[in-house]
Design an enzyme around this catalytic site. Structure first.
Site, PDB file in Angstrom:
ATOM      1  N   PHE A 153       0.814  -1.226   0.000  1.00  0.00           N
ATOM      2  CA  PHE A 153       0.000   0.000   0.000  1.00  0.00           C
ATOM      3  C   PHE A 153       0.843   1.271   0.000  1.00  0.00           C
ATOM      4  O   PHE A 153       0.321   2.356   0.226  1.00  0.00           O
ATOM      5  CB  PHE A 153      -0.946   0.007   1.211  1.00  0.00           C
ATOM      6  CG  PHE A 153      -1.943  -1.115   1.169  1.00  0.00           C
ATOM      7  CD1 PHE A 153      -3.145  -0.963   0.484  1.00  0.00           C
ATOM      8  CD2 PHE A 153      -1.664  -2.332   1.751  1.00  0.00           C
ATOM      9  CE1 PHE A 153      -4.054  -2.003   0.406  1.00  0.00           C
ATOM     10  CE2 PHE A 153      -2.558  -3.386   1.676  1.00  0.00           C
ATOM     11  CZ  PHE A 153      -3.762  -3.226   1.010  1.00  0.00           C
ATOM     12  N   CYS A 261      -0.438   3.087 -10.391  1.00  0.00           N
ATOM     13  CA  CYS A 261      -1.423   2.216  -9.730  1.00  0.00           C
ATOM     14  C   CYS A 261      -2.885   2.543 -10.036  1.00  0.00           C
ATOM     15  O   CYS A 261      -3.595   1.714 -10.582  1.00  0.00           O
ATOM     16  CB  CYS A 261      -1.182   2.229  -8.225  1.00  0.00           C
ATOM     17  SG  CYS A 261       0.364   1.417  -7.798  1.00  0.00           S
TER      18      CYS A 261
HETATM   19  P1  NAD Z   1       8.383  -1.504 -11.361  1.00  0.00           P
HETATM   20  O1  NAD Z   1       8.009  -1.564 -12.795  1.00  0.00           O
HETATM   21  O2  NAD Z   1       8.910  -0.245 -10.781  1.00  0.00           O
HETATM   22  O3  NAD Z   1       9.462  -2.660 -11.040  1.00  0.00           O
HETATM   23  C1  NAD Z   1       9.370  -3.975 -11.497  1.00  0.00           C
HETATM   24  C2  NAD Z   1      10.774  -4.568 -11.520  1.00  0.00           C
HETATM   25  O4  NAD Z   1      10.696  -5.970 -11.759  1.00  0.00           O
HETATM   26  C3  NAD Z   1      11.672  -3.998 -12.600  1.00  0.00           C
HETATM   27  O5  NAD Z   1      12.886  -3.542 -12.017  1.00  0.00           O
HETATM   28  C4  NAD Z   1      11.925  -5.192 -13.536  1.00  0.00           C
HETATM   29  O6  NAD Z   1      13.212  -5.151 -14.156  1.00  0.00           O
HETATM   30  C5  NAD Z   1      11.805  -6.343 -12.558  1.00  0.00           C
HETATM   31  N1  NAD Z   1      11.552  -7.675 -13.148  1.00  0.00           N
HETATM   32  C6  NAD Z   1      10.810  -8.013 -14.224  1.00  0.00           C
HETATM   33  N2  NAD Z   1      10.830  -9.344 -14.419  1.00  0.00           N
HETATM   34  C7  NAD Z   1      11.614  -9.871 -13.431  1.00  0.00           C
HETATM   35  C8  NAD Z   1      12.027 -11.193 -13.090  1.00  0.00           C
HETATM   36  N3  NAD Z   1      11.647 -12.261 -13.794  1.00  0.00           N
HETATM   37  N4  NAD Z   1      12.807 -11.330 -12.004  1.00  0.00           N
HETATM   38  C9  NAD Z   1      13.230 -10.296 -11.273  1.00  0.00           C
HETATM   39  N5  NAD Z   1      12.869  -9.012 -11.562  1.00  0.00           N
HETATM   40  C10 NAD Z   1      12.078  -8.811 -12.628  1.00  0.00           C
HETATM   41  O7  NAD Z   1       7.085  -1.985 -10.561  1.00  0.00           O
HETATM   42  P2  NAD Z   1       6.451  -1.370  -9.227  1.00  0.00           P
HETATM   43  O8  NAD Z   1       5.949   0.016  -9.462  1.00  0.00           O
HETATM   44  O9  NAD Z   1       7.368  -1.637  -8.096  1.00  0.00           O
HETATM   45  O10 NAD Z   1       5.158  -2.307  -9.082  1.00  0.00           O
HETATM   46  C11 NAD Z   1       5.265  -3.682  -8.836  1.00  0.00           C
HETATM   47  C12 NAD Z   1       3.904  -4.215  -8.434  1.00  0.00           C
HETATM   48  O11 NAD Z   1       3.491  -3.630  -7.189  1.00  0.00           O
HETATM   49  C13 NAD Z   1       2.782  -3.924  -9.420  1.00  0.00           C
HETATM   50  O12 NAD Z   1       1.882  -4.987  -9.407  1.00  0.00           O
HETATM   51  C14 NAD Z   1       2.121  -2.685  -8.840  1.00  0.00           C
HETATM   52  O13 NAD Z   1       0.772  -2.581  -9.188  1.00  0.00           O
HETATM   53  C15 NAD Z   1       2.239  -2.951  -7.348  1.00  0.00           C
HETATM   54  N6  NAD Z   1       2.264  -1.747  -6.514  1.00  0.00           N
HETATM   55  C16 NAD Z   1       2.974  -0.647  -6.920  1.00  0.00           C
HETATM   56  C17 NAD Z   1       3.003   0.484  -6.112  1.00  0.00           C
HETATM   57  C18 NAD Z   1       3.732   1.723  -6.563  1.00  0.00           C
HETATM   58  O14 NAD Z   1       3.494   2.775  -5.972  1.00  0.00           O
HETATM   59  N7  NAD Z   1       4.584   1.680  -7.558  1.00  0.00           N
HETATM   60  C19 NAD Z   1       2.322   0.486  -4.881  1.00  0.00           C
HETATM   61  C20 NAD Z   1       1.649  -0.660  -4.481  1.00  0.00           C
HETATM   62  C21 NAD Z   1       1.619  -1.780  -5.309  1.00  0.00           C
END
Ligand code: NAD
Length: 458
Positions: A153, A261
């Site tokens: 969150f 998000c």
């Molecule tokens: P992001 O795009 O910033 O990061 C994802 C990372 O995963 C990247 O660095 C990518 O290189 C890596 N990746 C891809 N495939 C991989 C693999 N096989 N092994 C290891 N690493 C791999 O994503 P994010 O913003 O952190 O969001 C991630 C999830 O969390 C999403 O589902 C999002 O909805 C959720 N979420 C995001 C937030 C936010 O504020 N950004 C908040 C709560 C929930």
């Protein structure tokens, strides 16, 4: 102390990994991006997030955290593997689960001892069940692997604080074994934990995000009506905020929600509802209102000016909100192309978002328009004809109404974040347009002569 692996080092994965390390767990963060991994080893964060680099460096020096692209090594003997990879929106609005599937496959091929897989990414209800089945299907070694849900969150811009001092931790499990492991991992955080089943945990995440998106869209809808009936949305919000049932947060009207998000999570839940033969009318309304709101400021400016050709246009703020360098679904990305199409000569300022924005819009010509990046707000405003405010950075808030009238050739400001008082801008001879409030023009408070500008068609 648990041996934890985290898949994905974006906003969620990296902040979770660093927070677990800070609480004394042994953490290995895995990413597929070698450049990112190398820079994290050097103590450099791939994302801009307050306090993150300091904690990365401290815990790396203590040997509590490491970074690798070698998932096999990281997953092999982990007690728990947290998945924080992206679940981006697809064309039809559904969540793309291919990154999750890849990690699940890698886990199945790597684990050599009993382990709990914890999905932190935001995923449609029922995904955890599928991930568990998928891992069982491809599991090489005879070990126990269960999947739990632990949605995140955090808000970008305050991600570290939001994780270390979360208002609640949601855990969704299907066994006492899984629940106990998560309880113990989170014990040092000393936070309220809500323990539910996996599907409820998955739903809590969407229901929470979409409620917030709905709250923003509701206020934006009311703001647009305020303009038509002569009310002031900020006064309205203040009046509403005393009601504890409503609360005082997320009542600010503006140019719509962005980020990684809310836009995708509203569409994903709408899609889930449709797949289940249900019409989620409230969430659909939030999506529709937001779509319209994103270009609201531009529409106002087009009513005021016939063209932007030959005009110097200051753009203050490029990121979707302050405190982050993330541009995903930012208002700037919606409005800058519209301005460029109209021949605007844009001077853009953002304290951290310029590098990412210039990957999409490099400095130079874009059709009839031109983009220049500047390092100070003063350079953006100097001799400008129009100013757009898209992000309420502290640096932007620090600019006074007088600065606009002193620096700009014609002080015409379109503020998508309602930073200023209408009265103060008007007294400083700024023609000020914002969201859901009266404008100088509407109430004849302006008094500024804009001889050089093409004025309203009406
Ligand atoms: P992001 O795009 O910033 O990061 C994802 C990372 O995963 C990247 O660095 C990518 O290189 C890596 N990746 C891809 N495939 C991989 C693999 N096989 N092994 C290891 N690493 C791999 O994503 P994010 O913003 O952190 O969001 C991630 C999830 O969390 C999403 O589902 C999002 O909805 C959720 N979420 C995001 C937030 C936010 O504020 N950004 C908040 C709560 C929930």
């Amino acid at each position: 102390m648990y041996k934890i692996a985290v898949a994905g080092t974006g906003y969620v994965g990296l902040v979770a990994g660093v927070s677990f390390a800070e609480m004394g767990h042994q953490v290995t963060c895995v990413d597929i991006d070698e450049v990112k991994v190398e820079s994290m080893k050097q103590g450099k964060s791939p994302i801009y997030e307050k306090d993150l680099e300091g904690l990365m460096q401290k815990n790396y020096a203590l040997g509590h955290i490491d970074y690798t692209t070698n998932y096999l090594e990281a997953y092999r003997d982990a007690d728990a593997i947290f998945i924080g990879v992206g679940t981006p929106e697809q064309q039809d609005g559904s969540a793309n689960l291919s990154y999750i599937a890849t990690v699940a496959r890698q886990i199945a091929e790597s684990v050599e001892k009993d382990c709990l897989v914890v999905v932190k990414s935001t995923v449609p209800v029922g995904t955890n069940d599928k991930v568990e089945q998928f891992i069982q299907d491809f599991l090489i070694n005879d070990v126990r692997v269960e999947v739990a849900s632990n949605p995140e969150f955090l808000a970008q811009g305050s991600a570290v604080h939001d994780t270390l001092y979360a208002e609640r931790v949601i855990i969704g499990t299907e066994s006492k074994w899984a629940e106990n492991i998560l309880m113990e991992i989170y014990e040092p955080f000393n936070l309220p934990v809500v323990s539910v089943n996996r599907r409820s945990a998955e739903m809590i995440k969407y229901a929470s995000n979409d409620f917030l998106a709905l709250k923003i869209s509701y206020m934006n809808d009311i703001a647009n009506l305020c303009e038509l009936v002569g009310a002031d949305i900020q006064d309205v919000a203040r009046g509403m905020s005393f009601d504890e049932r409503i609360g005082s947060k997320f009542l600010n009207a503006g140019i719509g929600y962005g980020g990684s998000c809310f836009p995708k999570d509203t569409k994903a839940l709408d899609y889930i509802a449709q797949q289940n033969g249900y019409e989620l009318k409230t969430v659909r309304a939030a999506i529709d209102v937001n779509k319209n709101q994103k270009s609201m400021l531009y529409k106002k400016a087009r009513k005021r000016l016939i063209t932007f050709e030959g005009l110097k246009v200051a753009v203050l703020g490029l990121t979707f909100k302050p405190g982050t360098d993330d541009l995903r679904e930012a208002a700037s990305l919606e409005n800058v192309p519209l301005l460029l199409d109209q021949g605007a000569d844009i001077y853009a300022f953002d304290p951290v978002g310029k590098d990412n924005f210039s990957k999409v819009y490099p400095e130079g010509h874009h059709g009839k328009g031109y983009v220049t990046y500047v390092d100070s707000i003063e350079d953006a405003l100097k001799d400008a004809n129009v100013c757009f405010i898209f992000t309420e950075w502290g640096e932007v808030r620090a600019i006074t109404p007088e600065d606009y009238s002193n620096l700009m050739r014609t002080p015409l400001v379109f503020d998508g974040r309602n930073i200023y008082s209408v009265e103060k801008m008007t007294s400083a001879n700024v023609e000020y347009h914002s969201i859901g409030r009266r404008t100088a023009e509407r109430n004849n408070l302006g008094g500024v002569k804009f001889d050089e500008l093409q004025t309203s068609r009406s």
